[in-house]
Enzyme design. Sequence first.
Site, PDB file in Angstrom:
ATOM      1  N   LYS B  69      -0.575   6.305  65.875  1.00  0.00           N
ATOM      2  CA  LYS B  69      -0.133   7.664  66.180  1.00  0.00           C
ATOM      3  C   LYS B  69      -0.421   7.969  67.641  1.00  0.00           C
ATOM      4  O   LYS B  69      -1.439   7.525  68.195  1.00  0.00           O
ATOM      5  CB  LYS B  69      -0.904   8.626  65.273  1.00  0.00           C
ATOM      6  CG  LYS B  69      -0.472  10.077  65.351  1.00  0.00           C
ATOM      7  CD  LYS B  69      -1.217  10.869  64.271  1.00  0.00           C
ATOM      8  CE  LYS B  69      -0.857  12.334  64.334  1.00  0.00           C
ATOM      9  NZ  LYS B  69      -1.610  13.118  63.350  1.00  0.00           N
ATOM     10  N   SER B 164       0.777  15.997  60.177  1.00  0.00           N
ATOM     11  CA  SER B 164       1.396  15.769  61.459  1.00  0.00           C
ATOM     12  C   SER B 164       1.630  14.286  61.785  1.00  0.00           C
ATOM     13  O   SER B 164       2.251  13.972  62.801  1.00  0.00           O
ATOM     14  CB  SER B 164       0.529  16.365  62.566  1.00  0.00           C
ATOM     15  OG  SER B 164      -0.751  15.800  62.512  1.00  0.00           O
ATOM     16  N   SER B 188      -3.164  15.882  57.524  1.00  0.00           N
ATOM     17  CA  SER B 188      -2.146  15.270  58.358  1.00  0.00           C
ATOM     18  C   SER B 188      -1.797  13.824  58.068  1.00  0.00           C
ATOM     19  O   SER B 188      -0.825  13.322  58.606  1.00  0.00           O
ATOM     20  CB  SER B 188      -2.551  15.372  59.833  1.00  0.00           C
ATOM     21  OG  SER B 188      -2.620  16.726  60.192  1.00  0.00           O
TER      22      SER B 188
END
Lengths: 108, 517
Positions: B69, B164, B188
């Site tokens: 990420k 997210s 997330s």
Amino acid sequence: QKVSVEVLDHLEHLALVDFRDSEGVERLQKAIEFADQLHEVNTDGVEPLDSVLEDRCLYLREDDVTEGNCTKELLENAREKVEEYFVAPPGNIPLPKLEERDTFLQGS
Amino acid sequence: QVSAALKEGRVTPTELCQQCLSLIKSTKFLNAYITIAEETALKQAEASEERYKRGQPLGILDGIPIAVKDNFNTAGIETTCASNMLRGYISPYNATVVQKLLDQGAVLLGKTNLDEFAMGSGSTDGVFGPVRNPWSYSRQYKEKSVPKSHSEDKESNWVITGGSSGGSAAAVSSFTCFAALGSDTGGSTRNPAAHCGVVGLKPTYGLISRHGLIPLVNSMDVPGILTRCVDDAAVVLGSLAGHDPKDSTTIQDNFKPFELPNLTDVSKLSIGIPKEYRAPGLSGEILTLWSKAADLFQNAGAKVVEVSLPHTRYSIVCYHVLCTAEVASNMARFDGLEYGHRSDMNESTESMYAATRREGFNDVVRGRILSGNYFLLKQNYEKYFVKAQKVRRLIANDFVKVFRSGVDVLLTPTTLSDAAPYKEFIKEDNRTRSAQNDILTQAANMAGLPAINVPTALSERGLPVGLQFIGRSFQEQQLLTVAKWFEKQVQFPMIQLEEIKRHYHDVFQHEKSASFS
């Protein structure tokens, strides 16, 4: 109760971030209303929780230098620099007051 | 399985890497990746190939393509957090977790997309655009969706990945990598895992190092692991967990990597079903699935009990206050002086900072900073911040009581419904959506407990739905063992995506090569 312009201005100063428009201010209002639900909970005699690891000892290591000497790498990401210094504009000038600033809050 | 294939020479790391890179190109419309490190990935693959030739692979992860990420620092590779503030920022170092994966020989394909600074639950609010759920293009979804008119193409009907860590979830789900790193502060990792039909593990706070993970909420953030099966998650966990001198919030206990047993007897297990997790807005489908899962355990001989976590509904409010407060503090480092975007305004330090931050942050981030500062004002500190900390203790204590009563693992839904179409999702603002979607995942972050999403079944719309297991602190082995048993029982279907079929046709003959372990 709505948040006063003084507080909004104070927040913009503290955070150095702007509300930008009425939506931004509304967002704060709603956030406060949402947070007010906390007061429904009875927390008498409850200690605040800082960390879930509070029952353990913090790790302390030996005071030995294990890394450093990376001036060049660290300076690479800065836009303004002179020799080994980060360059900042003059620091002792405060942010202009509400009346003089170009901010959305001026109209309120 | 892929790892075995690499060892036996049926496929080489460079072939694997190239397959993944070309699949990434074919699935560009998903917008899962922000940066693709093609050159370095190929070099890593070549090095791995050398090791396999010599018969000396570094471990199971050697040669395995992974994605990270974009809020983890990766040396020499741009790290943006999907924000204008860090555009062009090339990290000078690797986050500890990234370094650990590279040390095991993993091949870093690229950085995945997210909500700006990991604030959001849809992966829709980053500056590089929203991430599309690969299932939007699957045969399973297309079969179930009724096209309203012939001209309305599938372009407009795509669903979100959740957030997210949406990019990471999409990357794993679309087979462009075998494992991905996400971060989990309020759900997330588990939220997009549920929407994308992959396994999403949130480890216990303090187990995995946060050094190099750009912080959101220091007391709740953890790196998250996304894989296609529970065994893979255990392997990745094994290589990441353990004390890191560079992160003082990691515990010092020795961590022993484990292999998951194939559980056959669940009669000694006690599964708790927290009644407060029947939250308002929970879809009937998921409620039924949850119920069926509980029955599954019961029929297999486990003890299934209803339990109560009375403060659950305040978890989201508490999170809101603590998160914005910590964000206000953590975002203060972005002033344009040392790294990241810097405004041209040069009249004074303060005005330069203000202009930089005005230009660099989006509405969501600015909103949270301002709210956080409000809650931290002297006149509000006790009323909001300290109050929230007290409520946090009550929430954490709820869990302690339940686990003390003999329950081993909790079973709850992960999301309120299957993935929403993007058009629907953006009708409400980020905070509202987060408040709605984090409700089932948030409490585990409050208490620092490990939790995992296991993809369970497809919804009526043909989209993945997952269920969540929450375990005791540092009992990942037990948690994952139960999760693995459950995974085996539900036999979640593989995504049927044209692009994947085209790419993997030659390399893998059968459908089950979804995992690497």
